[in-house]
Design an enzyme around this catalytic site. Structure first.
Site, PDB file in Angstrom:
ATOM      1  CB  ILE A 166      53.601  60.351   6.643  1.00  0.00           C
ATOM      2  CG1 ILE A 166      53.521  59.126   5.687  1.00  0.00           C
ATOM      3  CG2 ILE A 166      52.682  60.985   7.063  1.00  0.00           C
ATOM      4  CD1 ILE A 166      52.475  58.007   6.213  1.00  0.00           C
ATOM      5  CB  ILE A 206      61.097  65.409   9.312  1.00  0.00           C
ATOM      6  CG1 ILE A 206      61.260  65.612  10.660  1.00  0.00           C
ATOM      7  CG2 ILE A 206      62.473  65.173   8.568  1.00  0.00           C
ATOM      8  CD1 ILE A 206      62.017  64.680  11.687  1.00  0.00           C
ATOM      9  CD  GLU A 209      55.634  53.485   2.133  1.00  0.00           C
ATOM     10  OE1 GLU A 209      56.746  52.806   2.102  1.00  0.00           O
ATOM     11  OE2 GLU A 209      55.074  53.910   2.874  1.00  0.00           O
TER      12      GLU A 209
END
Ligand code: COA
Length: 436
Positions: free
Chosen positions: A217, A220, A239
């Site tokens: 998340i 980056i 994920e």
């Protein structure tokens, strides 16, 4: 009874639905943007009325209001966080809640064995003609919890996208239905600064055509996507993913054509982004969500070749030990799927693991590359698992290297303002002169 009759029979208001929560129950709340905020809010609003005592709230990433952690709710609820966020970390720091360390892939097993859910609160799409609702943006532990909870309370929300995969529940398996339309929780795209852009560019140099990506998340991962526009046939087994991925699918960069499993499909366990992402995923057979014990299982991840995992962390010590979840003793997030994907990518043929972070925190006053982890910090990813570490100053490659060489490479990508201190530690630890 037909499913339509069952549906009509089980409809109630959020306030009526939460009257079925009993003192002493363990209530599992659906993850991240799949939270049925109107039901969690109703549970908190009705806590006095129903006189709840000792209700345990098990939740991972809290994207709603998390009203159950408010100090005045302590007499009703105690939060057991499997991952903390901005709304819950203060409560844990103040002793009004608890944190349970766990790999995300093992959460369903934990619910089956130690944390049996009495009640699940979830949000699902409207039923299709056969009576099946999609868990929409959050399959993760939500679907497994629905299979084992004593009571399933779900908001049937016309705005929840019908996301494909192993991501459905039949109306007959929902005990209380709150049929109400509300906006799906969104995560605004992060601001990408110059430092993040440089990190993104460095990471992109490690991603080859045909790679299968896991993206964490934040700024980056989104910055990396900016620098992947010239790559070919990338895949997604992650994920989660966010809006940035949609842009690369539409640009023909992400095709999923080189995947060994789920060829042609983006696979994840939850989605987190804006309406743009949710509209894209709605009824789209090329996007599949499956429960987290499948998607994050390292032995499933490894079945694709050239898996590249991209995650971030709080700090890295000179041996390559990574803390991603606490600042010293203070827990700020969780393990999540970081270790699941580091292990899966390591086992994948041609796979790579990347830990990426700005070289400093707190406006440049703290180095994230440190001689020792902060006192009390958790080791999230061990020094034997960590390979590439990336900052805006470059790339360190640790696996297969000695402690001395690891330290040398890590110092090379540290912020220049902190290098003298790190070099002094290097020279005293390894009894030799540092050579850049
Ligand atoms: N020392 C002290 N504070 C630090 C620090 C350090 N070395 N590094 C970060 N912080 C502080 C930041 O200043 C910030 O504080 P604030 O909330 O008061 O502004 C906070 O910690 C979060 O840091 P930030 O850089 O904004 O975090 P991020 O959004 O980039 O997330 C992680 C970084 C490590 C927290 C996040 O990646 C994470 O939770 N990882 C573990 C789980 C995971 O990897 N899952 C992967 C699959 S999704």
């Amino acid at each position: 009874m037909s499913w339509k009759e069952q549906y009509a029979d089980r409809i109630c208001t959020a306030e009526e639905a939460v009257s079925h929560i009993k003192s002493g129950d363990r209530v599992v709340v659906a993850h991240a943007c799949g939270e049925p905020v109107i039901i969690t809010d109703a549970m908190v609003a009705c806590a006095d009325k129903y006189d709840y005592k000792d209700v345990e709230i098990v939740h991972m990433v809290p994207m709603g209001h998390a009203g159950y952690v408010a100090p005045e709710q302590s007499k009703h609820f105690r939060h057991n966080g499997l991952f903390l966020g901005g709304t819950t970390k203060g409560a844990i720091a103040d002793g009004r809640g608890d944190f349970t360390p766990v790999f995300f892939s093992q959460v369903p097993d934990l619910l089956r064995t130690k944390l049996h859910p009495n009640v699940l609160l979830a949000c699902v799409s409207e039923p299709d003609e056969h009576g099946y609702c999609s868990f929409g943006v959050s399959c993760d532990y939500t679907k497994p919890a629905a299979e084992i909870a004593d009571i399933v309370i779900a908001q049937v929300n016309p705005k929840m996208p019908r996301v494909h995969g192993d991501n459905f529940i039949h109306i007959s398996d929902i005990d209380y239905i709150v049929a109400e339309e509300s906006d799906i929780v969104e995560l605004a795209p992060p601001k990408i600064g110059e430092v993040q852009r440089k990190i993104g560019e460095n990471i992109a140099s490690l991603v080859h055509d045909g790679a299968c990506l896991q993206l964490g998340i934040g700024a980056i991962p989104d910055a990396v996507l900016l620098f992947l526009k010239d790559k070919k046939d990338l895949g997604i087994h992650s994920e989660m993913f966010s809006d940035g991925v949609v842009e690369l699918i539409e640009a023909g960069v992400i095709t999923n054509k080189c995947k060994q499993i789920d060829n042609g499909k983006c696979v994840a366990t939850f989605l987190m982004g804006t309406k743009r992402l949710y509209d894209y995923a709605n009824d789209n057979p090329s996007v599949e969500l499956k429960s987290v014990d499948i998607v994050n299982d390292p032995y499933v991840i490894r079945q694709n070749d050239n898996v590249v995992s991209i995650n971030s962390c709080v700090e890295v010590d000179l041996m390559g030990q990574v803390c991603s979840e606490s600042v010293g003793l203070q827990q700020i997030s969780g393990v999540g799927g970081q270790v699941d994907f580091v292990r899966g990518a390591t086992m994948s043929k041609g796979g790579r693991t990347i830990m990426a972070m700005p070289s400093t925190a707190a406006k440049g006053t703290i180095s994230k590359i440190v001689p020792f982890l902060t006192h009390g910090a958790a080791v999230t990813t061990s020094r034997c698992d960590v390979d590439y570490v990336v900052t805006e100053h470059g790339i360190a490659q640790l696996k297969g290297n000695t402690l001395r060489e690891r330290a040398r490479q890590l110092i090379a990508i540290a912020d220049p303002a902190f290098k003298d201190g790190l070099i002094a530690e290097y020279e005293s630890r390894f009894k030799c002169t540092y050579e850049a």
